[in-house]
Design a protein around this motif. Structure first.
Motif, PDB file in Angstrom:
ATOM      1  N   SER A  42       0.826  -1.207   0.000  1.00 14.20           N
ATOM      2  CA  SER A  42       0.000   0.000   0.000  1.00 14.20           C
ATOM      3  C   SER A  42       0.859   1.255   0.000  1.00 14.20           C
ATOM      4  N   THR A  43       0.227   2.377  -0.344  1.00 14.73           N
ATOM      5  CA  THR A  43       0.923   3.669  -0.318  1.00 14.73           C
ATOM      6  C   THR A  43       1.380   4.005   1.100  1.00 14.73           C
ATOM      7  N   LYS A  44       0.539   3.676   2.071  1.00  9.85           N
ATOM      8  CA  LYS A  44       0.858   3.958   3.468  1.00  9.85           C
ATOM      9  C   LYS A  44       2.091   3.176   3.916  1.00  9.85           C
ATOM     10  N   ALA A  45       2.254   1.976   3.388  1.00 14.48           N
ATOM     11  CA  ALA A  45       3.393   1.144   3.758  1.00 14.48           C
ATOM     12  C   ALA A  45       4.703   1.686   3.204  1.00 14.48           C
ATOM     13  N   LEU A  46       4.611   2.686   2.337  1.00 14.92           N
ATOM     14  CA  LEU A  46       5.799   3.361   1.816  1.00 14.92           C
ATOM     15  C   LEU A  46       5.978   4.737   2.456  1.00 14.92           C
ATOM     16  N   VAL A  47       4.873   5.475   2.580  1.00 15.25           N
ATOM     17  CA  VAL A  47       4.937   6.844   3.107  1.00 15.25           C
ATOM     18  C   VAL A  47       5.323   6.863   4.584  1.00 15.25           C
ATOM     19  N   VAL A  48       4.698   6.005   5.387  1.00 12.40           N
ATOM     20  CA  VAL A  48       4.990   5.973   6.826  1.00 12.40           C
ATOM     21  C   VAL A  48       6.463   5.663   7.101  1.00 12.40           C
ATOM     22  N   TYR A 155       3.713  -4.183   8.104  1.00 18.02           N
ATOM     23  CA  TYR A 155       3.227  -4.120   6.727  1.00 18.02           C
ATOM     24  C   TYR A 155       3.452  -5.422   5.978  1.00 18.02           C
ATOM     25  N   ASN A 156       4.031  -6.404   6.690  1.00 16.00           N
ATOM     26  CA  ASN A 156       4.201  -7.741   6.136  1.00 16.00           C
ATOM     27  C   ASN A 156       4.902  -7.718   4.780  1.00 16.00           C
ATOM     28  N   ASN A 157       5.883  -6.815   4.667  1.00 20.04           N
ATOM     29  CA  ASN A 157       6.588  -6.688   3.394  1.00 20.04           C
ATOM     30  C   ASN A 157       7.984  -6.118   3.634  1.00 20.04           C
ATOM     31  N   LEU A 158       8.989  -6.763   3.056  1.00 21.61           N
ATOM     32  CA  LEU A 158      10.369  -6.332   3.252  1.00 21.61           C
ATOM     33  C   LEU A 158      10.651  -4.994   2.575  1.00 21.61           C
ATOM     34  N   ILE A 159       9.856  -4.648   1.565  1.00 20.98           N
ATOM     35  CA  ILE A 159      10.034  -3.360   0.886  1.00 20.98           C
ATOM     36  C   ILE A 159       9.877  -2.206   1.872  1.00 20.98           C
ATOM     37  N   SER A 160       8.960  -2.350   2.813  1.00 22.00           N
ATOM     38  CA  SER A 160       8.726  -1.283   3.807  1.00 22.00           C
ATOM     39  C   SER A 160       9.952  -1.050   4.682  1.00 22.00           C
ATOM     40  N   SER A 161      10.597  -2.129   5.138  1.00 21.50           N
ATOM     41  CA  SER A 161      11.787  -1.954   5.973  1.00 21.50           C
ATOM     42  C   SER A 161      12.962  -1.449   5.143  1.00 21.50           C
ATOM     43  N   ILE A 162      13.021  -1.825   3.879  1.00 26.63           N
ATOM     44  CA  ILE A 162      14.075  -1.309   2.988  1.00 26.63           C
ATOM     45  C   ILE A 162      13.905   0.187   2.803  1.00 26.63           C
ATOM     46  N   VAL A 163      12.678   0.630   2.557  1.00 21.05           N
ATOM     47  CA  VAL A 163      12.383   2.051   2.377  1.00 21.05           C
ATOM     48  C   VAL A 163      12.717   2.831   3.647  1.00 21.05           C
ATOM     49  N   LEU A 164      12.364   2.271   4.798  1.00 20.99           N
ATOM     50  CA  LEU A 164      12.681   2.911   6.084  1.00 20.99           C
ATOM     51  C   LEU A 164      14.192   3.046   6.253  1.00 20.99           C
ATOM     52  N   HIS A 165      14.916   1.980   5.987  1.00 14.68           N
ATOM     53  CA  HIS A 165      16.382   1.965   6.147  1.00 14.68           C
ATOM     54  C   HIS A 165      17.040   2.974   5.203  1.00 14.68           C
ATOM     55  N   ILE A 166      16.571   3.024   3.961  1.00 13.50           N
ATOM     56  CA  ILE A 166      17.128   3.978   2.985  1.00 13.50           C
ATOM     57  C   ILE A 166      16.862   5.407   3.426  1.00 13.50           C
ATOM     58  N   SER A 167      15.631   5.702   3.855  1.00 15.58           N
ATOM     59  CA  SER A 167      15.291   7.078   4.264  1.00 15.58           C
ATOM     60  C   SER A 167      16.084   7.499   5.490  1.00 15.58           C
ATOM     61  N   LEU A 168      16.318   6.540   6.400  1.00 14.06           N
ATOM     62  CA  LEU A 168      17.096   6.822   7.605  1.00 14.06           C
ATOM     63  C   LEU A 168      18.525   7.229   7.238  1.00 14.06           C
ATOM     64  N   ASN A 169      19.160   6.429   6.382  1.00 20.94           N
ATOM     65  CA  ASN A 169      20.554   6.697   5.998  1.00 20.94           C
ATOM     66  C   ASN A 169      20.679   7.889   5.050  1.00 20.94           C
ATOM     67  N   LEU A 170      19.730   7.982   4.123  1.00 19.11           N
ATOM     68  CA  LEU A 170      19.795   9.057   3.134  1.00 19.11           C
ATOM     69  C   LEU A 170      19.639  10.427   3.783  1.00 19.11           C
ATOM     70  N   THR A 171      18.817  10.504   4.820  1.00 21.57           N
ATOM     71  CA  THR A 171      18.595  11.779   5.507  1.00 21.57           C
ATOM     72  C   THR A 171      19.885  12.344   6.067  1.00 21.57           C
ATOM     73  N   ILE A 172      20.662  11.528   6.781  1.00 20.19           N
ATOM     74  CA  ILE A 172      21.893  12.046   7.375  1.00 20.19           C
ATOM     75  C   ILE A 172      22.946  12.330   6.312  1.00 20.19           C
TER      76      ILE A 172
END
Length: 209
Positions: A42-48, A155-172
């Motif tokens: 879902s979109t929420k599983a990416l935006v959140v 979100y029962n999907n590895l894409i969500s944790s990948i997106v979270l990890h990328i946003s975390l690292n990319l921000t800094i």
């Protein structure tokens, strides 16, 4: 000469990561297919996860940076001349993808097969922390390991944790030069906005439970 050394070092890291991706991603992808959710992402599983990653990264790094200015304990915020594009590719994109495939996609799911969920989460967070280069980064990795797993499970999907990890690292990576300029008003504003964002996300997540 020093600049050339940094750039050469960055290129070596990039080359090594590309080689690892070529070798391991086909293998890891088979595991990913085994564990990934059959439900549509879902979109929420990416935006959140994106907003969560940005907020956590800003709060943590601005707080640690300011504490480090008072009592020095880390070289993480030393000014460097690393190539931004290479750093983005290695630290903010390829690194997180590989780490999520390995630690959440394979290790965590394997641990869940013969451990209670909370024990599996703790164990994979410890293993994840041990792969980081100093005590501060290891502690941080241990804490965010819980967050990556929570998002993966929610979100029962590895894409969500990948997106979270990328946003975390990319921000800094992208905000590093802004944070170290130590503009008190700007840094304080970023922290306040991030805290408010987390509160809103928390309420949103609670509604889904």
């Amino acid at each position: 000469d020093k600049l050339n050394t940094y750039i050469t070092s960055d290129k070596i890291v990039l080359l090594m990561l590309l080689i690892l991706c070529i070798i391991f991603i086909p293998i890891l992808f088979k595991q990913f297919k085994k564990y990934k959710s059959k439900s549509k992402l879902s979109t929420k599983a990416l935006v959140v996860p994106i907003l969560l990653g940005i907020s956590i990264s800003l709060i943590y790094n601005i707080s640690v940076f300011n504490l480090n200015n008072i009592v020095f304990f880390t070289h993480n915020y030393d000014v460097n001349n690393k190539n931004l594009m290479i750093t983005v590719i290695t630290s903010a994109i390829l690194g997180p993808i590989l780490e999520e495939l390995i630690f959440r996609g394979i290790i965590y799911n394997k641990l869940k097969e013969f451990n209670k969920p909370i024990r599996a989460i703790v164990l994979q967070s410890i293993i994840f922390a041990l792969f980081h280069d100093n005590i501060l980064n290891a502690i941080y990795a241990f804490m965010v390991g819980f967050m990556f797993t929570y998002v993966y499970e929610k979100y029962n999907n590895l894409i969500s944790s990948i997106v979270l990890h990328i946003s975390l690292n990319l921000t800094i990576v992208l905000m590093f030069n802004i944070i170290i300029k130590n503009n008190i008003i700007l840094n304080f504003s970023l922290v306040i906005i991030s805290i408010l964002t987390l509160l809103i996300l928390n309420n949103s997540i609670k509604k889904d439970i």
